[in-house]
Design a protein around this motif. Structure first.
Motif, mmCIF file in Angstrom:
data_model
loop_
_atom_site.group_PDB
_atom_site.id
_atom_site.type_symbol
_atom_site.label_atom_id
_atom_site.label_comp_id
_atom_site.label_asym_id
_atom_site.label_seq_id
_atom_site.Cartn_x
_atom_site.Cartn_y
_atom_site.Cartn_z
ATOM 1 N N LEU A 94 34.226 93.028 52.273
ATOM 2 C CA LEU A 94 34.245 91.626 51.870
ATOM 3 C C LEU A 94 35.556 91.266 51.170
ATOM 4 N N SER A 95 36.050 92.170 50.338
ATOM 5 C CA SER A 95 37.301 91.882 49.633
ATOM 6 C C SER A 95 38.494 91.852 50.588
ATOM 7 N N ILE A 96 38.435 92.623 51.665
ATOM 8 C CA ILE A 96 39.515 92.600 52.664
ATOM 9 C C ILE A 96 39.605 91.220 53.295
ATOM 10 N N ILE A 97 38.470 90.648 53.683
ATOM 11 C CA ILE A 97 38.522 89.326 54.332
ATOM 12 C C ILE A 97 38.763 88.206 53.328
ATOM 13 N N ARG A 98 38.390 88.411 52.087
ATOM 14 C CA ARG A 98 38.673 87.383 51.070
ATOM 15 C C ARG A 98 40.163 87.313 50.788
ATOM 16 N N TYR A 99 40.808 88.464 50.887
ATOM 17 C CA TYR A 99 42.245 88.508 50.651
ATOM 18 C C TYR A 99 42.993 87.870 51.810
ATOM 19 N N SER A 100 42.555 88.173 53.033
ATOM 20 C CA SER A 100 43.212 87.620 54.214
ATOM 21 C C SER A 100 42.233 87.598 55.381
ATOM 22 N N ILE B 250 29.986 89.191 57.717
ATOM 23 C CA ILE B 250 30.182 90.213 56.681
ATOM 24 C C ILE B 250 29.612 89.719 55.358
ATOM 25 N N GLN B 251 29.794 88.437 55.064
ATOM 26 C CA GLN B 251 29.227 87.875 53.839
ATOM 27 C C GLN B 251 27.703 87.935 53.858
ATOM 28 N N VAL B 252 27.087 87.665 54.992
ATOM 29 C CA VAL B 252 25.629 87.739 55.103
ATOM 30 C C VAL B 252 25.164 89.177 54.895
ATOM 31 N N PHE B 253 25.851 90.137 55.510
ATOM 32 C CA PHE B 253 25.453 91.532 55.325
ATOM 33 C C PHE B 253 25.600 91.946 53.869
ATOM 34 N N ASP B 254 26.644 91.479 53.214
ATOM 35 C CA ASP B 254 26.822 91.757 51.786
ATOM 36 C C ASP B 254 25.643 91.201 50.983
ATOM 37 N N GLN B 255 25.209 89.997 51.302
ATOM 38 C CA GLN B 255 24.057 89.411 50.610
ATOM 39 C C GLN B 255 22.787 90.231 50.868
ATOM 40 N N LEU B 256 22.638 90.725 52.083
ATOM 41 C CA LEU B 256 21.471 91.538 52.415
ATOM 42 C C LEU B 256 21.443 92.820 51.588
ATOM 43 N N ILE B 257 22.554 93.533 51.562
ATOM 44 C CA ILE B 257 22.620 94.798 50.822
ATOM 45 C C ILE B 257 22.478 94.548 49.319
ATOM 46 N N THR B 258 23.083 93.488 48.815
ATOM 47 C CA THR B 258 22.948 93.159 47.400
ATOM 48 C C THR B 258 21.489 92.899 47.054
ATOM 49 N N THR B 259 20.783 92.228 47.929
ATOM 50 C CA THR B 259 19.365 91.954 47.705
ATOM 51 C C THR B 259 18.547 93.241 47.711
ATOM 52 N N VAL B 260 18.851 94.145 48.621
ATOM 53 C CA VAL B 260 18.144 95.424 48.669
ATOM 54 C C VAL B 260 18.374 96.205 47.376
ATOM 55 N N VAL B 261 19.614 96.235 46.901
ATOM 56 C CA VAL B 261 19.930 96.943 45.652
ATOM 57 C C VAL B 261 19.167 96.314 44.483
ATOM 58 N N ALA B 262 19.122 94.984 44.437
ATOM 59 C CA ALA B 262 18.426 94.295 43.352
ATOM 60 C C ALA B 262 16.927 94.619 43.362
ATOM 61 N N TYR B 263 16.310 94.540 44.520
ATOM 62 C CA TYR B 263 14.880 94.862 44.613
ATOM 63 C C TYR B 263 14.621 96.335 44.327
ATOM 64 N N HIS B 264 15.506 97.210 44.779
ATOM 65 C CA HIS B 264 15.364 98.638 44.502
ATOM 66 C C HIS B 264 15.365 98.884 43.000
ATOM 67 N N LYS B 265 16.279 98.256 42.315
ATOM 68 C CA LYS B 265 16.351 98.400 40.849
ATOM 69 C C LYS B 265 15.094 97.826 40.198
ATOM 70 N N PHE B 266 14.664 96.667 40.654
ATOM 71 C CA PHE B 266 13.467 96.025 40.111
ATOM 72 C C PHE B 266 12.227 96.899 40.298
ATOM 73 N N LEU B 267 12.160 97.555 41.439
ATOM 74 C CA LEU B 267 10.989 98.402 41.746
ATOM 75 C C LEU B 267 11.043 99.753 41.053
ATOM 76 N N GLY B 268 12.073 99.962 40.244
ATOM 77 C CA GLY B 268 12.162 101.202 39.477
ATOM 78 C C GLY B 268 12.779 102.356 40.225
ATOM 79 N N GLY B 269 13.673 102.056 41.154
ATOM 80 C CA GLY B 269 14.372 103.115 41.884
ATOM 81 C C GLY B 269 15.045 104.066 40.921
ATOM 82 N N LYS B 270 15.195 105.287 41.376
ATOM 83 C CA LYS B 270 15.760 106.349 40.513
ATOM 84 C C LYS B 270 17.091 105.973 39.910
#
Length: 165
Positions: free
Chosen positions: A84-90, A145-165
């Protein structure tokens, strides 16, 4: 007392080597092109409520990978953020960002192969999700790429919320 070289000596040349996989089972996940998304992610995930809200796809994925540690999942997020940062830069570097994002598949497959038997199933679920969403047909522009970033960010957030290791 003299040292006996023949004590407990095993003849390794004749040893049974039929089961040398050290308990490793073949992965259950198989790369199947039928399971892939064949349109841009920005179009496929146009209806955000079907994806982001609890009890939907990403929440269920987070539940299924609960055995993984936060750092294992954040490796995927970090590589996604790097793309994401690569495409934000250029925006002209879209191909470079896309190739970088495609390295998620072998990285996750490698980590699944290294994982313990208990964690392997969780890694395979994550690998299946990445394989389904990251391919030449689904990543066609910066918005994908931005949509995929949002998807992975959401998975990480829910994983943390659910008490992931």
């Amino acid at each position: 007392m003299a040292y006996n070289n023949n004590y407990n000596k095993t003849n390794y040349n004749n040893a049974d080597r039929s089961n040398r996989n050290n308990g490793w089972d073949k992965p259950k996940f198989q790369f199947d092109s039928a399971a892939r998304i064949t349109q841009p992610l920005s179009i496929y995930y146009a209806n955000k409520t079907d994806v982001y809200l609890p009890e939907n796809k990403l929440y269920l994925l987070a539940q299924s990978i609960s055995k993984l540690t936060n750092s294992q999942i954040r490796k995927v997020l970090d590589l996604t953020k790097e793309s994401l940062s690569i495409i934000r830069y250029s925006e002209a570097d879209f191909e470079k960002a896309k190739v970088r994002l495609f390295t998620l598949l072998p990285m996750t497959a490698y980590n699944a192969g290294r994982a313990s038997k208990g964690d392997r199933q969780s890694f395979e679920k994550l690998l299946e999700f990445i394989y389904e969403n990251v391919n030449p047909e689904s990543i066609q522009c910066a918005a994908d790429i931005q949509v995929f970033d949002q998807l992975i960010t959401t998975v990480v957030a829910y994983h943390k919320f659910l008490g992931g290791k």
